[in-house]
Design a protein around this motif. Structure first.
Motif, PDB file in Angstrom:
ATOM      1  N   PHE A   1      -9.614   4.228   0.733  1.00  0.00           N
ATOM      2  CA  PHE A   1      -9.239   5.508   0.139  1.00  0.00           C
ATOM      3  C   PHE A   1      -8.073   6.133   0.906  1.00  0.00           C
ATOM      4  O   PHE A   1      -7.180   6.722   0.325  1.00  0.00           O
ATOM      5  CB  PHE A   1     -10.425   6.469   0.117  1.00  0.00           C
ATOM      6  N   TYR A   2      -8.111   6.006   2.234  1.00  0.00           N
ATOM      7  CA  TYR A   2      -7.009   6.538   3.049  1.00  0.00           C
ATOM      8  C   TYR A   2      -5.702   5.839   2.709  1.00  0.00           C
ATOM      9  O   TYR A   2      -4.659   6.489   2.592  1.00  0.00           O
ATOM     10  CB  TYR A   2      -7.326   6.381   4.535  1.00  0.00           C
ATOM     11  N   LEU A   3      -5.735   4.529   2.534  1.00  0.00           N
ATOM     12  CA  LEU A   3      -4.517   3.802   2.169  1.00  0.00           C
ATOM     13  C   LEU A   3      -4.015   4.217   0.787  1.00  0.00           C
ATOM     14  O   LEU A   3      -2.806   4.294   0.555  1.00  0.00           O
ATOM     15  CB  LEU A   3      -4.761   2.298   2.219  1.00  0.00           C
ATOM     16  N   ALA A   4      -4.943   4.509  -0.125  1.00  0.00           N
ATOM     17  CA  ALA A   4      -4.527   4.982  -1.448  1.00  0.00           C
ATOM     18  C   ALA A   4      -3.820   6.335  -1.341  1.00  0.00           C
ATOM     19  O   ALA A   4      -2.806   6.566  -1.998  1.00  0.00           O
ATOM     20  CB  ALA A   4      -5.738   5.091  -2.374  1.00  0.00           C
ATOM     21  N   PHE A   5      -4.334   7.215  -0.488  1.00  0.00           N
ATOM     22  CA  PHE A   5      -3.667   8.499  -0.282  1.00  0.00           C
ATOM     23  C   PHE A   5      -2.354   8.335   0.475  1.00  0.00           C
ATOM     24  O   PHE A   5      -1.409   9.068   0.246  1.00  0.00           O
ATOM     25  CB  PHE A   5      -4.574   9.469   0.478  1.00  0.00           C
ATOM     26  N   LEU A   6      -2.294   7.375   1.376  1.00  0.00           N
ATOM     27  CA  LEU A   6      -1.079   7.151   2.156  1.00  0.00           C
ATOM     28  C   LEU A   6       0.061   6.620   1.294  1.00  0.00           C
ATOM     29  O   LEU A   6       1.229   6.876   1.579  1.00  0.00           O
ATOM     30  CB  LEU A   6      -1.379   6.172   3.292  1.00  0.00           C
ATOM     31  N   LEU A   7      -0.274   5.920   0.223  1.00  0.00           N
ATOM     32  CA  LEU A   7       0.764   5.383  -0.661  1.00  0.00           C
ATOM     33  C   LEU A   7       1.490   6.466  -1.461  1.00  0.00           C
ATOM     34  O   LEU A   7       2.601   6.239  -1.924  1.00  0.00           O
ATOM     35  CB  LEU A   7       0.150   4.374  -1.630  1.00  0.00           C
ATOM     36  N   LEU A   8       0.882   7.626  -1.623  1.00  0.00           N
ATOM     37  CA  LEU A   8       1.505   8.684  -2.416  1.00  0.00           C
ATOM     38  C   LEU A   8       2.832   9.151  -1.819  1.00  0.00           C
ATOM     39  O   LEU A   8       3.862   9.105  -2.495  1.00  0.00           O
ATOM     40  CB  LEU A   8       0.547   9.856  -2.589  1.00  0.00           C
ATOM     41  N   PRO A   9       2.859   9.592  -0.554  1.00  0.00           N
ATOM     42  CA  PRO A   9       4.160  10.010  -0.016  1.00  0.00           C
ATOM     43  C   PRO A   9       5.122   8.848   0.170  1.00  0.00           C
ATOM     44  O   PRO A   9       6.334   9.033   0.059  1.00  0.00           O
ATOM     45  CB  PRO A   9       3.814  10.673   1.320  1.00  0.00           C
ATOM     46  N   VAL A  10       4.597   7.655   0.428  1.00  0.00           N
ATOM     47  CA  VAL A  10       5.478   6.489   0.564  1.00  0.00           C
ATOM     48  C   VAL A  10       6.204   6.227  -0.757  1.00  0.00           C
ATOM     49  O   VAL A  10       7.419   5.989  -0.780  1.00  0.00           O
ATOM     50  CB  VAL A  10       4.673   5.252   1.014  1.00  0.00           C
ATOM     51  N   THR A  11       5.480   6.297  -1.861  1.00  0.00           N
ATOM     52  CA  THR A  11       6.097   6.095  -3.176  1.00  0.00           C
ATOM     53  C   THR A  11       7.102   7.202  -3.486  1.00  0.00           C
ATOM     54  O   THR A  11       8.197   6.932  -3.973  1.00  0.00           O
ATOM     55  CB  THR A  11       5.013   6.058  -4.262  1.00  0.00           C
TER      56      THR A  11
ATOM     57  N   ALA B   1      11.102   1.017  -4.457  1.00  0.00           N
ATOM     58  CA  ALA B   1      10.499   2.194  -5.104  1.00  0.00           C
ATOM     59  C   ALA B   1       9.585   1.785  -6.251  1.00  0.00           C
ATOM     60  O   ALA B   1       8.457   2.285  -6.361  1.00  0.00           O
ATOM     61  CB  ALA B   1      11.595   3.135  -5.601  1.00  0.00           C
ATOM     62  N   TRP B   2      10.043   0.894  -7.124  1.00  0.00           N
ATOM     63  CA  TRP B   2       9.210   0.477  -8.252  1.00  0.00           C
ATOM     64  C   TRP B   2       8.015  -0.348  -7.784  1.00  0.00           C
ATOM     65  O   TRP B   2       6.929  -0.269  -8.371  1.00  0.00           O
ATOM     66  CB  TRP B   2      10.020  -0.277  -9.295  1.00  0.00           C
ATOM     67  N   LEU B   3       8.169  -1.121  -6.716  1.00  0.00           N
ATOM     68  CA  LEU B   3       7.043  -1.878  -6.160  1.00  0.00           C
ATOM     69  C   LEU B   3       5.995  -0.917  -5.594  1.00  0.00           C
ATOM     70  O   LEU B   3       4.797  -1.097  -5.830  1.00  0.00           O
ATOM     71  CB  LEU B   3       7.535  -2.842  -5.083  1.00  0.00           C
ATOM     72  N   CYS B   4       6.438   0.096  -4.881  1.00  0.00           N
ATOM     73  CA  CYS B   4       5.503   1.103  -4.365  1.00  0.00           C
ATOM     74  C   CYS B   4       4.789   1.828  -5.503  1.00  0.00           C
ATOM     75  O   CYS B   4       3.590   2.103  -5.408  1.00  0.00           O
ATOM     76  CB  CYS B   4       6.240   2.111  -3.495  1.00  0.00           C
ATOM     77  N   ALA B   5       5.522   2.123  -6.570  1.00  0.00           N
ATOM     78  CA  ALA B   5       4.899   2.789  -7.717  1.00  0.00           C
ATOM     79  C   ALA B   5       3.836   1.895  -8.351  1.00  0.00           C
ATOM     80  O   ALA B   5       2.749   2.370  -8.705  1.00  0.00           O
ATOM     81  CB  ALA B   5       5.956   3.164  -8.747  1.00  0.00           C
ATOM     82  N   ALA B   6       4.111   0.607  -8.483  1.00  0.00           N
ATOM     83  CA  ALA B   6       3.134  -0.316  -9.063  1.00  0.00           C
ATOM     84  C   ALA B   6       1.894  -0.429  -8.181  1.00  0.00           C
ATOM     85  O   ALA B   6       0.760  -0.421  -8.685  1.00  0.00           O
ATOM     86  CB  ALA B   6       3.767  -1.692  -9.271  1.00  0.00           C
ATOM     87  N   VAL B   7       2.091  -0.500  -6.877  1.00  0.00           N
ATOM     88  CA  VAL B   7       0.948  -0.584  -5.958  1.00  0.00           C
ATOM     89  C   VAL B   7       0.144   0.712  -5.988  1.00  0.00           C
ATOM     90  O   VAL B   7      -1.098   0.690  -5.953  1.00  0.00           O
ATOM     91  CB  VAL B   7       1.435  -0.916  -4.531  1.00  0.00           C
ATOM     92  N   THR B   8       0.816   1.846  -6.090  1.00  0.00           N
ATOM     93  CA  THR B   8       0.121   3.133  -6.157  1.00  0.00           C
ATOM     94  C   THR B   8      -0.733   3.238  -7.413  1.00  0.00           C
ATOM     95  O   THR B   8      -1.893   3.656  -7.353  1.00  0.00           O
ATOM     96  CB  THR B   8       1.134   4.292  -6.106  1.00  0.00           C
TER      97      THR B   8
END
Length: 150
Positions: free
Chosen positions: A94-104, A129-136
């Motif tokens: 869950f922490y990694l899911a929240f951490l991906l938000l500002p990274v994206t 950017a698009w890869l981060c969005a897909a992972v998010t």
């Protein structure tokens, strides 16, 4: 006046989607208990939406930089509190899911910042950017599925 390419505006808007996704996904589960999450998410979404309203390249780039700083200022304290939560509850996914938000969001703002110079600029940043969005999106789909099964 040099106009900003449409692709740069889309990239700067990635953060809006990234921060609105968890607000919608966890609204049923947290209810009014997630007020801090909603407020932080909406502040970051508004900050990421601001650059899309600028047509001039120099103003757009300044707005992207300011939005990146706003996202970082809101996300760093939340990230530190999130580490304590992850240690206490053992909720690292869950922490990694929240951490991906500002990274994206920051990846999208950086890509938009670079793409504002022209369509041929910032190709690697666009891919990131698009890869981060897909992972998010994938990560928050998983978080929503896990929350609905528990």
């Amino acid at each position: 006046m040099v106009a900003v390419p449409v692709s740069a505006r889309w990239l700067s808007g990635l953060g809006v989607g990234a921060f609105l996704l968890p607000v919608v996904a966890v609204a049923d589960g947290f209810g009014t208990a997630g007020v801090f999450l909603y407020a932080a998410g909406l502040v970051c979404a508004v900050a990421c939406a601001v650059p899309t309203f600028f047509r001039r390249r120099d103003h757009f780039r300044v707005a992207c930089a300011a939005a990146g700083m706003a996202v970082a200022a809101v996300s760093v304290p939340s990230g530190l509190v999130g580490v304590m939560f992850a240690l206490a509850v053992d909720g690292w996914l869950f922490y990694l899911a929240f951490l991906l938000l500002p990274v994206t969001a920051v990846a999208g703002l950086v890509a938009g910042f670079q793409r504002a110079r022209g369509r041929e600029c910032g190709r690697r940043a666009v891919v990131v950017a698009w890869l981060c969005a897909a992972v998010t999106v994938t990560g928050w789909g998983w978080v929503t599925w896990v929350a609905s099964t528990v």
